[in-house]
Design a protein around this motif. Sequence first.
Motif, short mmCIF file in Angstrom:
data_model
loop_
_atom_site.label_atom_id
_atom_site.label_comp_id
_atom_site.label_asym_id
_atom_site.label_seq_id
_atom_site.Cartn_x
_atom_site.Cartn_y
_atom_site.Cartn_z
N LEU A 1 17.54 7.06 -6.76
CA LEU A 1 17.53 5.56 -6.37
C LEU A 1 16.28 5.08 -7.34
O LEU A 1 16.86 4.17 -7.60
CB LEU A 1 16.73 5.86 -4.61
CG LEU A 1 17.41 6.36 -3.35
CD1 LEU A 1 16.33 6.04 -2.34
CD2 LEU A 1 18.01 5.36 -3.00
N GLY A 2 16.51 6.24 -8.55
CA GLY A 2 15.15 5.07 -9.28
C GLY A 2 16.02 4.55 -10.36
O GLY A 2 16.12 3.55 -10.51
N GLY A 3 17.41 4.72 -10.19
CA GLY A 3 18.59 4.48 -10.99
C GLY A 3 18.91 2.75 -10.33
O GLY A 3 19.75 2.73 -11.27
N MET A 4 19.22 2.65 -9.13
CA MET A 4 19.53 1.98 -8.52
C MET A 4 18.34 1.11 -7.90
O MET A 4 19.21 -0.63 -7.26
CB MET A 4 20.43 2.03 -7.77
CG MET A 4 21.47 3.06 -7.26
SD MET A 4 22.14 3.47 -5.66
CE MET A 4 21.09 5.00 -4.83
N PHE A 5 16.99 1.54 -8.24
CA PHE A 5 15.83 0.38 -7.52
C PHE A 5 15.08 0.06 -8.11
O PHE A 5 15.08 0.76 -9.16
CB PHE A 5 16.59 0.60 -5.50
CG PHE A 5 16.84 0.58 -5.17
CD1 PHE A 5 17.24 -1.03 -4.43
CD2 PHE A 5 17.61 1.21 -4.13
CE1 PHE A 5 18.83 -0.31 -3.43
CE2 PHE A 5 18.89 1.51 -3.76
CZ PHE A 5 19.27 0.23 -2.75
N SER A 6 13.97 -0.94 -8.31
CA SER A 6 12.89 -0.54 -8.87
C SER A 6 11.79 0.29 -8.70
O SER A 6 11.56 0.79 -7.60
CB SER A 6 12.18 -1.65 -8.35
OG SER A 6 10.92 -1.85 -9.20
N LYS A 7 11.64 1.47 -9.71
CA LYS A 7 11.26 2.13 -10.14
C LYS A 7 9.54 1.75 -9.24
O LYS A 7 8.81 3.32 -8.36
CB LYS A 7 11.18 3.08 -11.15
CG LYS A 7 12.20 3.69 -11.50
CD LYS A 7 12.69 4.51 -12.76
CE LYS A 7 13.62 5.06 -13.23
NZ LYS A 7 14.41 3.25 -13.52
N LEU B 1 10.13 9.29 -10.79
CA LEU B 1 10.45 7.62 -10.94
C LEU B 1 9.72 8.14 -12.33
O LEU B 1 9.54 7.01 -12.62
CB LEU B 1 10.00 7.17 -9.45
CG LEU B 1 10.71 7.19 -8.11
CD1 LEU B 1 10.09 6.90 -7.12
CD2 LEU B 1 11.99 6.56 -8.82
N THR B 2 8.25 8.38 -12.46
CA THR B 2 7.54 8.17 -13.45
C THR B 2 7.69 8.58 -15.04
O THR B 2 7.88 7.63 -15.89
CB THR B 2 6.13 8.97 -12.91
OG1 THR B 2 5.04 8.91 -11.52
CG2 THR B 2 4.98 8.53 -14.14
N ASN B 3 8.11 9.44 -14.47
CA ASN B 3 9.02 10.12 -16.08
C ASN B 3 9.63 8.99 -16.75
O ASN B 3 10.29 8.30 -17.49
CB ASN B 3 9.51 11.37 -16.41
CG ASN B 3 8.96 12.32 -16.45
OD1 ASN B 3 7.41 12.32 -16.68
ND2 ASN B 3 8.41 13.38 -15.60
#
Length: 404
Positions: free
Chosen positions: A273-279, A324-326
Amino acid sequence: MTTQRAPDLKTVLIASGFVLTLAMGVRHGFGLWMQPISQAHGWTRETYSMAMAMQNLMWGVFGPFAGMAIDRFGTMKMVILGAFLYAGGLLWMAMIDQPTVFILGTGVLIGGALACTSFGAVSGIIGRTAPLEKRSWAFGISSAASSFGQFVMMPVEQQLIGHTGWQNAFYMLAALVVIIMLPMAWKLREPALEQASGPQQSITQAIREAFAYKPFLLLLAGYFVCGFQVVFIGVHMPAYLKDKGILDPNVAVFALALIGLFNIFGSYYAGKLGGMFSKPYLLSTIYLSRTVVIGLFLLAPLSSYSIYAFSAALGLLWLSTVPLTNGIIAGIFGVKYLSMLSGFVFFSHQVGSFMGVWLGGYIYTKTGNYDMVWGIVLALGIFAALVNFPISEKPIVREQVAAA
């Protein structure tokens, strides 16, 4: 002259997955030793809690330096060092019965080992190997591997303690760490990083840039909360359940294993999901959801079913913050010093871990229950949701780095 070929992404994910599975799996089970070690040595829970707190703190202290070494010398060498430190730390925990020496040795050896074998240690090679469009997904895969380790190793450690005794369990785990990690480290060899033409950013410049940038400081604050929550629950959950009348130790073991099982999916899909939405928005949602799940657990009647439901829900949110943090760090600052910068953020996580595990033992010793600590956990979850929301993950705009 032969040129060393960079490992492909599949090799990196498999090898780092084995390292993370074992490093994080063994570490997540340390709460199972709290009662047998305390009873064998006549210690209070505060003593063992302090050892775990020191371990987490030193993991954070060593993290940035391990990251610098990895960015400079490569992942393989530091993973090898970490494997031997890990084995030495497990042997130390088995043989030392003097409280202060136990606390210090456990902190330095296991903390140093985890700095060389956990998320920060492998984030650099993953970030440098994965293409940009797959980077968040790759971080999710590595985080899922550590969760798989928790799911697999928790029952293994419980069985080892039950059938061979708590000391022999440490000896066997020390051997397992060396046997598995060393060949996996060999697969994580990296060629020297190619330097781009023109002036290059130094380590000092990279550190100054990060700590002068507000989104980085907000990540530090949020990750402190993550460490406080997960380590308090991971270490004190077995004892908390026993205090509440859940006397079957297998319930606590299965609960912690469920957290690991469901976090396999949570970490993977968080990375995806981090590749599609705001982390940052996803991180804020995770912290807020954790607060709701923990609050419902404390309000609901306690039974094995409510414990398992809580563990499954919390597992989806457990280490889903890591990819997400990394991913945010790599997106803002690039991958050249990714291991080092991840190490600094993880230091904040481990300060939180220190406070969570130690404060849990300290407050329990003073009050005879964990009520106050649960209140702190809930308040911090709301705080983390608020500080992550405004983070910008856009790449930092740099002026031309001045030549040295």
